[in-house]
Design an enzyme around this catalytic site. Sequence first.
Site, PDB file in Angstrom:
ATOM      1  N   ASP A 126      73.139 -49.883  26.821  1.00  0.00           N
ATOM      2  CA  ASP A 126      72.419 -51.147  27.019  1.00  0.00           C
ATOM      3  C   ASP A 126      71.474 -51.076  28.212  1.00  0.00           C
ATOM      4  O   ASP A 126      70.341 -51.567  28.147  1.00  0.00           O
ATOM      5  CB  ASP A 126      73.405 -52.302  27.243  1.00  0.00           C
ATOM      6  N   LYS A 149      83.190 -55.576  24.978  1.00  0.00           N
ATOM      7  CA  LYS A 149      82.592 -54.505  25.767  1.00  0.00           C
ATOM      8  C   LYS A 149      83.461 -54.079  26.956  1.00  0.00           C
ATOM      9  O   LYS A 149      83.375 -52.945  27.414  1.00  0.00           O
ATOM     10  CB  LYS A 149      81.202 -54.905  26.255  1.00  0.00           C
TER      11      LYS A 149
END
Length: 280
Positions: A103, A67
């Site tokens: 997210d 990420k």
Amino acid sequence: MRLGLIGYPLGHSLSPRLHQAALASFGLEGEYRLYPVEPQDHAGLTALVNRVRQEELDGLNVTIPHKQNVIPLVDELTPGARAIGAVNTLYRRGAQLCGHNTDAPGFLADLKRFWQPAPDLPRRALVIGSGGGARAVVYALLQDGWDVTIAAVLLDQAAALVEAFRTLAAGRVLDVVPNTSESVRRVLEGTTLIVNASPVGMMPHDDESPWPAGLSFPPGAAVYDLVYNPRQTLFVRQARQAGLPATTGLGMLIEQAARAFECWTGRLPAREVMWKAVEE
């Protein structure tokens, strides 16, 4: 549509089911594939990201451990991804390759679906972990007006997280303690939400829990575990046995997936379609 997921390992992933169901719900042809890329394989990661840039792929999701690794490989970060310092969605905007983070809004949306604290409860959260998932959770909670304490094993990483969000915290509590029974016990008073944002408890290590051994849960708190495989983690079982409401991150997975799908297609899939896909 040619979509997929970068990460390692990926054997637990439900993302193909979610996105195939979303594609089918709109009558779109396409595939969603898993692309396992080992942590040190920078060349493999770069080559895969470039396939989106070159229009061989239409979009990618990104999960642990990449990420943050993909950030130098994109042309542009959305404001949320820049603030969080982690990317979980890659898509093209014109000639630009963009990194986005779904997210944080996905977590907050599912948290509010799962649990609404009483108005008189303190908005004080304990977040376990300090990686990309924790950054998204802390960002979301701070934006929603929570005080946050981070319980971490990697204290330097956690300190960097706190420093990155110091301005966003704007006078609210944002601090770090080691994730040990003694240290966490000292900060539990008034805590009403506990979030596991670490991978501890994920298959195949489902006999592990991020909660410090021998420590009681604070009464009246809610527990949210970002881990969703197994469907009931040891951490969630521990919390429920203590009488607390607790859930895994399956709903967050669905919420972030729906928002990523919208980035790629301009269409927001019905959550019912995605829930059905993972419950079959």
